[in-house]
Design a protein around this motif. Structure first.
Motif, mmCIF file in Angstrom:
data_model
loop_
_atom_site.group_PDB
_atom_site.id
_atom_site.type_symbol
_atom_site.label_atom_id
_atom_site.label_comp_id
_atom_site.label_asym_id
_atom_site.label_seq_id
_atom_site.Cartn_x
_atom_site.Cartn_y
_atom_site.Cartn_z
ATOM 1 N N VAL A 68 12.307 3.865 -0.713
ATOM 2 C CA VAL A 68 11.228 3.190 0.018
ATOM 3 C C VAL A 68 9.986 3.088 -0.867
ATOM 4 C CG1 VAL A 68 9.734 3.322 2.064
ATOM 5 C CG2 VAL A 68 12.093 4.152 2.194
ATOM 6 N N VAL A 69 9.375 1.903 -0.904
ATOM 7 C CA VAL A 69 8.113 1.706 -1.637
ATOM 8 C C VAL A 69 7.083 1.237 -0.621
ATOM 9 C CG1 VAL A 69 6.952 0.458 -3.490
ATOM 10 C CG2 VAL A 69 9.398 0.972 -3.698
ATOM 11 N N VAL A 70 5.977 1.963 -0.516
ATOM 12 C CA VAL A 70 4.964 1.595 0.490
ATOM 13 C C VAL A 70 3.582 1.620 -0.156
ATOM 14 C CG1 VAL A 70 4.927 3.984 1.367
ATOM 15 C CG2 VAL A 70 4.035 2.171 2.792
ATOM 16 N N ALA A 71 2.726 0.691 0.265
ATOM 17 C CA ALA A 71 1.377 0.628 -0.302
ATOM 18 C C ALA A 71 0.353 0.386 0.801
ATOM 19 C CB ALA A 71 1.306 -0.495 -1.329
ATOM 20 N N ASP A 72 -0.863 0.912 0.573
ATOM 21 C CA ASP A 72 -1.947 0.661 1.538
ATOM 22 C C ASP A 72 -2.484 -0.759 1.407
ATOM 23 O OD1 ASP A 72 -2.000 3.180 2.687
ATOM 24 O OD2 ASP A 72 -3.341 3.993 1.151
ATOM 25 N N ARG A 73 -2.450 -1.262 0.168
ATOM 26 C CA ARG A 73 -2.957 -2.618 -0.113
ATOM 27 C C ARG A 73 -2.064 -3.260 -1.147
ATOM 28 N NH1 ARG A 73 -6.950 0.776 -0.431
ATOM 29 N NH2 ARG A 73 -6.792 1.049 -2.673
ATOM 30 N N LYS B 207 13.032 9.943 -2.622
ATOM 31 C CA LYS B 207 13.191 8.506 -2.875
ATOM 32 C C LYS B 207 12.148 7.707 -2.096
ATOM 33 C CE LYS B 207 17.366 8.501 -0.017
ATOM 34 N NZ LYS B 207 18.688 7.961 0.148
ATOM 35 N N PHE B 208 10.933 8.206 -2.167
ATOM 36 C CA PHE B 208 9.823 7.603 -1.440
ATOM 37 C C PHE B 208 8.655 7.421 -2.403
ATOM 38 C CE2 PHE B 208 6.356 7.236 1.478
ATOM 39 C CZ PHE B 208 6.898 6.709 2.640
ATOM 40 N N PHE B 209 8.175 6.190 -2.530
ATOM 41 C CA PHE B 209 7.104 5.896 -3.492
ATOM 42 C C PHE B 209 5.905 5.319 -2.742
ATOM 43 C CE2 PHE B 209 11.061 5.962 -5.684
ATOM 44 C CZ PHE B 209 10.776 6.487 -6.935
ATOM 45 N N TYR B 210 4.848 6.120 -2.673
ATOM 46 C CA TYR B 210 3.628 5.654 -2.002
ATOM 47 C C TYR B 210 2.555 5.312 -3.042
ATOM 48 C CZ TYR B 210 -1.106 6.052 -0.346
ATOM 49 O OH TYR B 210 -2.427 5.808 -0.157
ATOM 50 N N TYR B 211 1.879 4.182 -2.847
ATOM 51 C CA TYR B 211 0.772 3.789 -3.730
ATOM 52 C C TYR B 211 -0.413 3.348 -2.868
ATOM 53 C CZ TYR B 211 4.558 3.260 -7.100
ATOM 54 O OH TYR B 211 5.648 3.480 -7.888
#
Ligand code: BTN
Length: 310
Positions: free
Chosen positions: A100-105, A73-77
């Motif tokens: 969790v949704v996480v992005a670098d930008r 359940k972890f979404f990295y972009y």
């Protein structure tokens, strides 16, 4: 598989042979080599030679496999418009609690009160979807719990005097390093989901056009790991959510606050209120003592700390 390979390589201080990896993972040596190549392309420094492989350095990128137990359940972009938008879509489709949704930008990072949140490389931008079984009225406690958790974590990890400013900013020496945005949907009076988005200035430069902002790397004079901060925050916040003890949150938050006992100005699109910040009530509203001595409850707005009575 990438996570499993990294786990094995992290445990070893010396080379691990391709044969050993292939036996432990139950895949061919060619498959091992292909995964290693993919990891190298993603920024992992893995030395490969006749005696095997050795992990020398990992990039500070919050790939899902860097958070064991959370991958599902972890979404990295690398880049999104806003992690809030992605999280809202996932939540409406019924994603699990603590997704969790996480992005670098972020191309369209959103701040409170319809503002833009600059989201350049090096910062930490993420949204957590929580599904607390609580009435709407108590939902602000969860937001206060999140900002309190982050402030405490930054104090513990870096020994800095991170404090909370009403409603949910985190400041160090009066300069903002972290902002929080929460969005909620409810049915009847029960919360369906509450999305908590945090933007933390870590190794990014908030820029000269944001004079009252700072970043962890500027404060500490060195780069710091976004992965470690995110892992620490998720562990602590999730543990608190599981205990569901929100009774004390507001009083704990008050101990970390730099807003109370200060003269403040609160600006909304409708009015400007000024006075001494005397309390934060159990619903998270700021209580002002105004010039005529009356008390005024403020539920939202931009808070400006004043150095003297306005
Ligand atoms: C504020 O202080 O105005 C709140 C800023 C919140 C920014 C975070 S970054 C991650 C998440 N995605 C967004 O678009 N906004 C929040």
């Amino acid at each position: 598989m990438k996570g499993q390979i990294l786990e094995i390589l992290r445990d070893e201080t010396k080379m691990t042979s391709g044969e050993d990896l292939s036996a432990r993972l139950g895949i061919s040596r060619v498959a091992v080599w292909k995964h290693i190549q993919k990891l190298q392309a993603l920024g992992y420094r893995i030395i490969g030679g006749p005696r095997g492989y050795q992990l020398v350095e990992s990039p500070d990128v919050p790939f899902g496999w860097e958070f064991p137990g959370r991958e599902h359940k972890f979404f990295y972009y690398p880049e999104v418009a806003s992690t809030m938008d992605v999280a809202k879509e996932l939540a409406r489709k019924g994603c699990a609690d603590f997704t969790v949704v996480v992005a670098d930008r972020q191309k369209n990072g959103r701040g409170r009160l319809q503002r833009v949140w600059r989201s350049a490389d090096g910062g930490l931008y993420f949204t957590v979807v929580v599904r607390p079984q609580i009435p709407i009225l108590l939902s602000t406690r969860i937001s206060f719990c999140a900002s309190l958790t982050m402030a405490r974590l930054l104090q513990e990890m870096f020994g800095i005097a991170a404090r909370v400013k009403w409603p949910n900013d985190i400041l160090v020496a009066e300069r903002k390093i972290c902002g929080m945005l929460s969005e909620m949907e409810a049915e009847a009076d029960q919360v369906t989901f509450l999305n908590i988005g945090l933007g933390l200035n870590v190794n990014n430069d908030p820029g000269p056009d944001v004079p009252a902002a700072d970043s962890l790397s500027r404060i500490l004079g060195r780069r710091v790991s976004r992965k470690e901060i995110l892992a620490g925050f998720l562990d602590k916040f999730e543990a608190r959510m599981k205990k569901a003890d929100f009774e004390q949150v507001i009083s704990e938050w008050k101990r970390y606050s730099i807003t109370l006992s200060r003269f403040v100005k609160i600006v909304t699109h409708r009015e400007v209120s000024a006075g001494m910040a005397v309390d934060v009530d159990e619903s998270g509203a700021l209580v002002l003592k105004t010039a005529d001595g009356s008390l005024k409850r403020i539920v939202y707005g931009d808070c400006f700390h004043q150095d003297s009575q306005p």
